[in-house]
Scaffold this motif. Structure first.
Motif, PDB file in Angstrom:
ATOM      1  N   ASN A 146      45.399 -33.913  19.229  1.00  9.95           N
ATOM      2  CA  ASN A 146      45.048 -33.479  17.871  1.00  9.95           C
ATOM      3  C   ASN A 146      46.270 -32.954  17.130  1.00  9.95           C
ATOM      4  O   ASN A 146      46.469 -33.255  15.945  1.00  9.95           O
ATOM      5  CB  ASN A 146      43.951 -32.421  17.911  1.00  9.95           C
ATOM      6  CG  ASN A 146      42.616 -33.002  18.301  1.00  9.95           C
ATOM      7  OD1 ASN A 146      42.394 -34.203  18.232  1.00  9.95           O
ATOM      8  ND2 ASN A 146      41.706 -32.146  18.731  1.00  9.95           N
ATOM      9  N   SER A 200      39.088 -39.116   8.525  1.00 10.15           N
ATOM     10  CA  SER A 200      37.792 -39.750   8.752  1.00 10.15           C
ATOM     11  C   SER A 200      37.181 -40.142   7.406  1.00 10.15           C
ATOM     12  O   SER A 200      37.548 -39.588   6.364  1.00 10.15           O
ATOM     13  CB  SER A 200      36.850 -38.809   9.505  1.00 10.15           C
ATOM     14  OG  SER A 200      36.519 -37.690   8.707  1.00 10.15           O
ATOM     15  N   ASP A 251      39.445 -28.691  18.904  1.00  5.42           N
ATOM     16  CA  ASP A 251      39.434 -29.656  17.800  1.00  5.42           C
ATOM     17  C   ASP A 251      40.066 -29.125  16.518  1.00  5.42           C
ATOM     18  O   ASP A 251      39.979 -29.756  15.476  1.00  5.42           O
ATOM     19  CB  ASP A 251      38.014 -30.161  17.534  1.00  5.42           C
ATOM     20  CG  ASP A 251      37.056 -29.066  17.084  1.00  5.42           C
ATOM     21  OD1 ASP A 251      37.430 -27.873  17.119  1.00  5.42           O
ATOM     22  OD2 ASP A 251      35.920 -29.400  16.705  1.00  5.42           O
ATOM     23  N   ARG A 261      40.381 -29.676  11.201  1.00  8.40           N
ATOM     24  CA  ARG A 261      39.433 -29.942  12.287  1.00  8.40           C
ATOM     25  C   ARG A 261      39.437 -31.444  12.519  1.00  8.40           C
ATOM     26  O   ARG A 261      39.320 -32.226  11.579  1.00  8.40           O
ATOM     27  CB  ARG A 261      38.016 -29.481  11.940  1.00  8.40           C
ATOM     28  CG  ARG A 261      37.029 -29.688  13.104  1.00  8.40           C
ATOM     29  CD  ARG A 261      35.624 -29.252  12.739  1.00  8.40           C
ATOM     30  NE  ARG A 261      35.049 -30.060  11.669  1.00  8.40           N
ATOM     31  CZ  ARG A 261      34.518 -31.270  11.805  1.00  8.40           C
ATOM     32  NH1 ARG A 261      34.495 -31.867  12.998  1.00  8.40           N
ATOM     33  NH2 ARG A 261      34.008 -31.922  10.759  1.00  8.40           N
ATOM     34  N   ALA A 300      37.967 -34.883  14.673  1.00  6.36           N
ATOM     35  CA  ALA A 300      36.835 -35.461  15.396  1.00  6.36           C
ATOM     36  C   ALA A 300      37.152 -36.931  15.658  1.00  6.36           C
ATOM     37  O   ALA A 300      37.593 -37.638  14.748  1.00  6.36           O
ATOM     38  CB  ALA A 300      35.548 -35.328  14.583  1.00  6.36           C
ATOM     39  N   ASP A 301      36.967 -37.350  16.870  1.00  5.44           N
ATOM     40  CA  ASP A 301      37.207 -38.746  17.255  1.00  5.44           C
ATOM     41  C   ASP A 301      38.606 -39.229  16.879  1.00  5.44           C
ATOM     42  O   ASP A 301      38.786 -40.358  16.419  1.00  5.44           O
ATOM     43  CB  ASP A 301      36.143 -39.663  16.638  1.00  5.44           C
ATOM     44  CG  ASP A 301      34.741 -39.301  17.088  1.00  5.44           C
ATOM     45  OD1 ASP A 301      34.579 -38.943  18.271  1.00  5.44           O
ATOM     46  OD2 ASP A 301      33.816 -39.361  16.256  1.00  5.44           O
TER      47      ASP A 301
END
Length: 127
Positions: free
Chosen positions: A5, A30, A74, A97, A99-100
């Motif tokens: 990350n 994202s 995360d 933050r 995610a994925d």
């Protein structure tokens, strides 16, 4: 995950600074990315990229000194100082933050360095 990350955030910043193009950030975000400002303004991915794009022209030549990049699970936190040639310097805290493998959410706090001393006494009564 924490190291990965941190690497995503560092690569995103390097792409933005290296290319000077807000669209270089898009692959790191994202589709449902949300950006939060201290005044409770919330931007979608498209809105935030448009704001970054609009800011890049007046901010051409901006110096960015990253002082800390901290990661925990995360979340990645970046502390930097930024300034324009001959212009005021700002201190910036970005919280991301992930995610994925993509940046899903961001928060940003910006303070002009010249005002920092005054802001350290916000709790003192006016008088």
């Amino acid at each position: 995950m924490t190291t990965e990350n941190k690497s995503v955030v560092e690569r995103a910043l390097a792409e933005l600074i290296g290319t000077g193009d807000a669209d270089a950030l898009a692959p790191f975000l994202s589709d449902d990315f949300v950006h939060h400002r201290p005044d409770s303004t919330v931007s979608t991915k498209g809105e935030w990229l448009a704001a970054v794009r609009a800011a890049l022209v007046p901010l051409a030549g901006m110096r960015v000194e990253v002082h800390h990049v901290l990661a925990d699970g995360d979340h990645v936190v970046m502390h930097s100082r930024r300034g324009l040639p001959g212009g005021p310097e700002i201190a910036v805290i970005d919280i991301w933050r992930l995610a994925d493998g993509l940046i899903a959410e961001g928060w940003e706090i910006i303070e002009p360095v010249s005002e920092a001393a005054a802001h350290l006494a916000w709790w003192e009564p006016a008088g």
